[in-house]
Scaffold this active site. Structure first.
Site, short mmCIF file in Angstrom:
data_model
loop_
_atom_site.label_atom_id
_atom_site.label_comp_id
_atom_site.label_asym_id
_atom_site.label_seq_id
_atom_site.Cartn_x
_atom_site.Cartn_y
_atom_site.Cartn_z
N LYS A 10 27.68 45.24 41.36
CA LYS A 10 26.95 44.37 41.83
C LYS A 10 27.38 43.67 43.26
O LYS A 10 28.08 43.73 42.95
CB LYS A 10 26.35 43.88 40.75
CG LYS A 10 27.50 41.86 40.56
CD LYS A 10 27.77 41.21 41.01
CE LYS A 10 29.00 40.39 40.66
NZ LYS A 10 29.95 40.04 41.11
N ASP A 136 28.31 38.36 33.87
CA ASP A 136 28.08 39.54 34.57
C ASP A 136 27.15 40.62 33.68
O ASP A 136 26.85 41.77 34.53
CB ASP A 136 28.66 40.05 35.72
CG ASP A 136 29.04 38.64 37.00
OD1 ASP A 136 28.04 37.87 36.99
OD2 ASP A 136 30.07 39.17 37.62
P1 ATP Z 1 33.29 39.53 38.82
O1 ATP Z 1 32.62 40.31 39.91
O2 ATP Z 1 32.29 40.31 37.37
O3 ATP Z 1 34.86 38.69 38.66
P2 ATP Z 1 35.56 41.28 39.67
O4 ATP Z 1 34.68 42.75 40.32
O5 ATP Z 1 35.73 40.89 40.61
O6 ATP Z 1 35.11 41.01 38.47
P3 ATP Z 1 36.78 43.09 37.75
O7 ATP Z 1 37.20 44.63 38.19
O8 ATP Z 1 36.26 43.03 36.66
O9 ATP Z 1 37.00 42.23 38.68
O10 ATP Z 1 38.71 43.12 37.26
C1 ATP Z 1 38.59 41.43 36.28
C2 ATP Z 1 40.16 41.54 35.82
O11 ATP Z 1 39.47 42.10 34.94
C3 ATP Z 1 40.82 42.95 36.36
O12 ATP Z 1 41.80 42.59 37.08
C4 ATP Z 1 41.15 43.75 35.44
O13 ATP Z 1 42.94 42.96 34.36
C5 ATP Z 1 40.41 42.88 34.09
N1 ATP Z 1 39.37 44.23 33.54
C6 ATP Z 1 39.45 44.35 31.83
N2 ATP Z 1 38.79 45.63 31.79
C7 ATP Z 1 38.74 45.69 32.56
C8 ATP Z 1 37.67 47.21 33.66
N3 ATP Z 1 36.87 47.95 32.65
N4 ATP Z 1 38.17 47.51 34.39
C9 ATP Z 1 38.26 46.79 35.31
N5 ATP Z 1 38.97 45.61 35.29
C10 ATP Z 1 38.88 45.34 34.31
#
Ligand code: ATP
EC number: 2.7.1.148
Length: 303
Positions: A10, A136
């Site tokens: 997203k 999200d």
């Molecule tokens: P958001 O935009 O929802 O805040 P994001 O895109 O910045 O999230 P994610 O890729 O969802 O970040 O990852 C955030 C943290 O979640 C990672 O640093 C990791 O430690 C943890 N995590 C747990 N499960 C997962 C997964 N399946 N994929 C990615 N990260 C994960």
């Protein structure tokens, strides 16, 4: 048996953030869009619980937990699942990039589990499970273009007549979402309780007109993210100089996204930025939310 579900990254076309509530969450008024970068999650029947995570040339999965803290595994617990599973995650969504990769995996795992066991749970049930997993996650189920309120979990599809072409530039090192919110609080100690509304953005989406959408994009987390990572500001200036209509930080960053006037326009920006940045992707939105791509007998069942 196994079931594979695909879920999209997203971006936030509008991210209005209010002062923290008593429960510590920030009230949001946001407009999400699902774009064509996907994680695939396969849930299979197994004798013991296990998880494997695979990256892709542009996604380093070193930061993704491979134990029960992985949000896809937590999704199976949320679904009150008592049987054993192997969960395979194939990631194309940047990790900790502000593109809700973990949320996509959680949504995909919820749906794959439902289909694997032929549960046919109502949308409301899946959405409630999703909301308990993260702000999200409900949007990752719904996809398309949608407004999110509350802490982002109250999702309502909105009219979007455009096909929007994006250039996506992930950063090599992720940015912690809670850290960006803490910095927002430091920069805006007097933030209003009510987050900014996306009136102009909703009007722009209904026209399908990229120049108008470019003018209406808004992200309250952009300044804190750039303050923490000044190079993001330089990247945005560069992308706009190379022909993008508008660049912005995606959610809490550090991924930056650039709206372009057409597919050809996005290819030109990709080519120009690729001279200086290792990973430059193009994507289109809106795309569908979490959806089944295959359900099949496990290999050992077919022998
Ligand atoms: P958001 O935009 O929802 O805040 P994001 O895109 O910045 O999230 P994610 O890729 O969802 O970040 O990852 C955030 C943290 O979640 C990672 O640093 C990791 O430690 C943890 N995590 C747990 N499960 C997962 C997964 N399946 N994929 C990615 N990260 C994960």
């Amino acid at each position: 048996m196994s079931s594979t579900v695909r879920a999209a990254a997203k971006i936030n076309l509008h991210l209005g953030v209010g002062a923290p509530r008593e429960d510590g969450f920030h009230p949001l008024d946001t407009v999400y869009q699902a774009i064509s970068l996907y994680d695939d999650v396969t849930v299979s029947d197994a004798e013991t619980d296990s998880l494997s995570v695979a990256g892709s040339p542009h996604v380093d999965v070193a930061g993704v937990p491979t134990d029960a803290t992985n949000i896809a595994v937590r999704a199976l617990s949320e679904a009150s699942c008592e049987t054993r599973h192997h969960v395979q995650i194939a990631k194309q969504i940047p990790v900790a990039g502000g593109m809700a990769g973990g949320s996509a995996d959680a949504a995909a795992a919820l749906l794959a589990h439902d289909r694997l066991h032929d549960l046919g749970q109502a949308d409301d049930v899946l959405l409630a499970q999703a909301a308990r997993l993260g702000s999200d996650v409900p949007f990752s189920l719904v996809g398309g273009t949608a407004r999110g309120r509350g802490r982002g979990e109250l999702v309502e599809p909105i009219v979007d007549l455009g096909t929007w072409w994006w250039v996506v530039v992930p950063a090599t090192v992720g940015l912690s979402t809670p850290e960006v919110y803490r910095h927002f609080d430091r920069l805006h100690p007097d933030a209003p309780a009510q987050p900014a509304e996306p009136a102009e953005l909703l009007a722009a989406l209904a026209t399908g007109e990229p120049v108008r959408l470019a003018r209406a994009l808004h992200n309250d987390l952009q300044d804190p993210a750039i303050d923490l990572r000044p190079e993001l500001g330089e990247l945005i200036v560069r992308g706009e100089a190379e022909g993008a209509l508008r660049g912005m930080v995606s959610g809490s960053g550090p991924t930056c996204v650039f709206l372009c006037d057409s597919q050809e326009g996005s290819m030109e920006v990709v080519a120009a930025l690729s001279a200086s940045y290792d990973v430059v992707l193009s994507a289109v939105g809106p795309v569908a939310g979490a959806h089944v791509v295959s359900t099949r007998e496990a290999e050992w069942d077919l022998r």
